[in-house]
Write a protein that holds these residues in place. Structure first.
Motif, mmCIF file in Angstrom:
data_model
loop_
_atom_site.group_PDB
_atom_site.id
_atom_site.type_symbol
_atom_site.label_atom_id
_atom_site.label_comp_id
_atom_site.label_asym_id
_atom_site.label_seq_id
_atom_site.Cartn_x
_atom_site.Cartn_y
_atom_site.Cartn_z
ATOM 1 N N ARG A 137 102.995 -1.065 -104.405
ATOM 2 C CA ARG A 137 102.229 -0.007 -103.756
ATOM 3 C C ARG A 137 100.984 -0.548 -103.060
ATOM 4 N NH1 ARG A 137 103.839 2.518 -108.582
ATOM 5 N NH2 ARG A 137 101.824 2.162 -109.570
ATOM 6 N N GLY A 138 100.748 -1.835 -103.159
ATOM 7 C CA GLY A 138 99.602 -2.427 -102.497
ATOM 8 C C GLY A 138 98.624 -3.040 -103.477
ATOM 9 N N SER A 139 97.640 -3.727 -102.930
ATOM 10 C CA SER A 139 96.601 -4.360 -103.733
ATOM 11 C C SER A 139 95.438 -3.404 -103.954
ATOM 12 C CB SER A 139 96.110 -5.625 -103.031
ATOM 13 O OG SER A 139 97.169 -6.539 -102.831
ATOM 14 N N ILE A 140 94.576 -3.769 -104.895
ATOM 15 C CA ILE A 140 93.379 -2.972 -105.170
ATOM 16 C C ILE A 140 92.158 -3.735 -104.693
ATOM 17 C CG2 ILE A 140 91.973 -1.851 -106.931
ATOM 18 C CD1 ILE A 140 94.448 -1.772 -108.693
ATOM 19 N N HIS A 141 91.278 -3.046 -103.972
ATOM 20 C CA HIS A 141 90.021 -3.617 -103.520
ATOM 21 C C HIS A 141 88.897 -2.667 -103.927
ATOM 22 C CE1 HIS A 141 92.571 -6.090 -100.881
ATOM 23 N NE2 HIS A 141 93.141 -4.958 -100.516
ATOM 24 N N VAL A 142 87.770 -3.226 -104.323
ATOM 25 C CA VAL A 142 86.585 -2.419 -104.576
ATOM 26 C C VAL A 142 85.532 -2.803 -103.552
ATOM 27 C CG1 VAL A 142 84.784 -1.773 -106.210
ATOM 28 C CG2 VAL A 142 87.081 -2.313 -107.045
ATOM 29 N N VAL A 143 84.991 -1.814 -102.864
ATOM 30 C CA VAL A 143 83.904 -2.038 -101.921
ATOM 31 C C VAL A 143 82.659 -1.348 -102.481
ATOM 32 C CG1 VAL A 143 83.055 -1.746 -99.568
ATOM 33 C CG2 VAL A 143 85.496 -2.174 -99.968
ATOM 34 N N ILE A 144 81.557 -2.071 -102.507
ATOM 35 C CA ILE A 144 80.279 -1.539 -102.989
ATOM 36 C C ILE A 144 79.342 -1.433 -101.802
ATOM 37 C CG2 ILE A 144 78.389 -1.829 -104.626
ATOM 38 C CD1 ILE A 144 80.210 -3.724 -106.226
ATOM 39 N N PRO A 145 79.190 -0.248 -101.207
ATOM 40 C CA PRO A 145 78.261 -0.103 -100.085
ATOM 41 C C PRO A 145 76.821 -0.236 -100.565
ATOM 42 C CG PRO A 145 79.860 1.706 -100.174
ATOM 43 C CD PRO A 145 79.925 0.995 -101.479
ATOM 44 N N ALA A 146 76.018 -0.953 -99.795
ATOM 45 C CA ALA A 146 74.615 -1.164 -100.163
ATOM 46 C C ALA A 146 73.769 -1.139 -98.898
ATOM 47 C CB ALA A 146 74.452 -2.491 -100.894
ATOM 48 N N ARG A 147 73.077 -0.033 -98.685
ATOM 49 C CA ARG A 147 72.250 0.129 -97.478
ATOM 50 C C ARG A 147 70.796 -0.193 -97.801
ATOM 51 N NH1 ARG A 147 69.564 4.493 -94.869
ATOM 52 N NH2 ARG A 147 70.102 5.880 -96.595
ATOM 53 N N PHE A 148 70.209 -1.086 -97.005
ATOM 54 C CA PHE A 148 68.831 -1.515 -97.257
ATOM 55 C C PHE A 148 67.824 -0.404 -96.952
ATOM 56 C CE2 PHE A 148 64.797 -3.594 -96.471
ATOM 57 C CZ PHE A 148 64.752 -4.594 -97.425
ATOM 58 N N GLY A 149 68.067 0.335 -95.874
ATOM 59 C CA GLY A 149 67.060 1.246 -95.355
ATOM 60 C C GLY A 149 67.044 2.625 -95.978
ATOM 61 N N SER A 150 66.966 2.742 -97.283
ATOM 62 C CA SER A 150 66.856 4.046 -97.931
ATOM 63 C C SER A 150 65.530 4.705 -97.573
ATOM 64 C CB SER A 150 66.968 3.882 -99.449
ATOM 65 O OG SER A 150 66.617 5.068 -100.117
ATOM 66 N N SER A 151 65.564 5.985 -97.194
ATOM 67 C CA SER A 151 64.336 6.680 -96.804
ATOM 68 C C SER A 151 63.394 6.874 -97.982
ATOM 69 C CB SER A 151 64.673 8.037 -96.173
ATOM 70 O OG SER A 151 65.420 8.827 -97.075
ATOM 71 N N ARG A 152 63.961 7.129 -99.164
ATOM 72 C CA ARG A 152 63.116 7.369 -100.340
ATOM 73 C C ARG A 152 62.759 6.095 -101.095
ATOM 74 N NH1 ARG A 152 65.960 12.164 -103.665
ATOM 75 N NH2 ARG A 152 67.858 11.104 -102.953
ATOM 76 N N LEU A 153 63.569 5.040 -100.916
ATOM 77 C CA LEU A 153 63.355 3.813 -101.674
ATOM 78 C C LEU A 153 63.789 2.614 -100.826
ATOM 79 C CD1 LEU A 153 62.224 3.572 -104.560
ATOM 80 C CD2 LEU A 153 64.555 3.379 -105.391
ATOM 81 N N PRO A 154 62.978 2.252 -99.822
ATOM 82 C CA PRO A 154 63.355 1.152 -98.935
ATOM 83 C C PRO A 154 63.633 -0.132 -99.720
ATOM 84 C CG PRO A 154 61.459 2.336 -98.070
ATOM 85 C CD PRO A 154 61.697 2.868 -99.440
ATOM 86 N N GLY A 155 64.665 -0.851 -99.273
ATOM 87 C CA GLY A 155 65.024 -2.088 -99.957
ATOM 88 C C GLY A 155 65.657 -1.878 -101.312
ATOM 89 N N LYS A 156 66.200 -0.678 -101.535
ATOM 90 C CA LYS A 156 66.702 -0.301 -102.854
ATOM 91 C C LYS A 156 67.681 -1.302 -103.472
ATOM 92 C CE LYS A 156 69.232 3.510 -103.098
ATOM 93 N NZ LYS A 156 69.633 4.936 -103.260
ATOM 94 N N PRO A 157 68.651 -1.841 -102.742
ATOM 95 C CA PRO A 157 69.618 -2.735 -103.398
ATOM 96 C C PRO A 157 68.994 -3.970 -104.029
ATOM 97 C CG PRO A 157 70.465 -1.986 -101.280
ATOM 98 C CD PRO A 157 69.032 -1.570 -101.336
ATOM 99 N N LEU A 158 67.824 -4.400 -103.525
ATOM 100 C CA LEU A 158 67.199 -5.616 -104.029
ATOM 101 C C LEU A 158 66.106 -5.340 -105.050
ATOM 102 C CD1 LEU A 158 67.023 -7.755 -100.764
ATOM 103 C CD2 LEU A 158 68.752 -7.790 -102.570
#
Length: 263
Positions: free
Chosen positions: A7-28
């Motif tokens: 049925r196919g392979s499994i992939h996980v994608v973790i989106p991480a946007r730097f420019g959060s309006s409430r918490l800039p640089g949030k992923p780091l």
């Protein structure tokens, strides 16, 4: 974790946007000595083992540099994307994933997401055929959440597919006073998704629909397109994600206590 076989392979994608309006640089942001996005990757890796392909999709070179230093797979995606779903689709296209592959979207601001929830959700998706799209629901346990627009509610059909999502309280008990509405009748949406790759491409190729723009809920586009969303029910609410400085302090305290418990 078993493979996805024919049925196919499994992939996980973790989106991480730097420019959060409430918490800039949030992923780091530092969480007890580890950047938040690294902690999310570690949780996903521990939950789903080395047999699942995991990649972070970000909009910023600073995140790319930090993750590459730790040997974590990462892709730089278009900063103009409006959602993590669009980042997932770009990664899938660039890496040439098969239309039958399953892509799981785990948000990059969920460092405390339970490993058991992730593993059970992926197993649910593997066992559910056919499946174009799936997401997670948990019981709503706080009456204040009924009127909180940041808490998304949903209803589910007898088939196990989502009927609708809303920031309003659904169902609306017409003949019962609001303070007497039974909480057991409500479900809260948890923003973890899985998509068949072919369904993901169809979803992101379509324009936003009116209902999606009104509620600001991208999953309503799938319902508008007639794409069935299977709902996986988990018995308890996972810890909240990180959106504010107060959330950062809360997560740091939880991690500190957990560290003490293991010492």
């Amino acid at each position: 974790m078993q493979s996805f076989s024919k049925r196919g392979s499994i992939h996980v994608v973790i989106p991480a946007r730097f420019g959060s309006s409430r918490l800039p640089g949030k992923p780091l942001i530092d969480l007890a000595g580890v950047p938040m996005i690294v902690r999310v990757y570690q949780v996903v890796r521990a939950a789903l083992s080395a047999t699942v392909n995991i990649v972070v999709a970000t909009d910023d070179e600073r995140i790319v540099e930090r993750l590459e230093a730790d040997g974590i797979p990462v892709r730089l995606t278009d900063p103009g994307h409006q959602s993590g779903t669009e980042r997932c689709a770009q990664v899938a296209r660039e890496l040439g994933w098969s239309p039958t592959d399953l892509i799981v979207n785990v948000q990059g601001d969920e460092p405390l997401v339970p490993q058991a929830l992730l593993a059970s959700f992926v197993q649910f998706c593997m066992d559910t055929q056919p499946l174009d799209m799936a997401t997670v629901a948990v019981p709503l346990t706080d009456a204040a959440h009924l009127t909180d627009p940041s808490v998304v509610k949903l209803t589910v059909a007898a088939t196990g597919h989502a009927i609708v999502f809303s920031r309003s309280a659904i169902p609306f008990y017409r003949d019962v006073p609001r303070d007497a509405w039974p909480l057991f009748a409500y479900l809260r949406h948890v923003g973890i998704y899985a998509y068949r790759c072919s369904a993901l491409f169809r979803l992101t190729a379509a324009p936003a629909c009116e209902l999606e723009e009104i509620e600001r809920l991208e999953q309503l586009r799938a319902i508008w397109l007639g794409m069935p969303i299977r709902v996986f029910r988990w018995p308890e609410s996972p810890p909240p994600g990180v959106d504010t400085q107060e959330d950062v302090a809360r997560v740091r305290e939880i991690l500190f206590v957990n560290t003490l418990g293991r010492s």
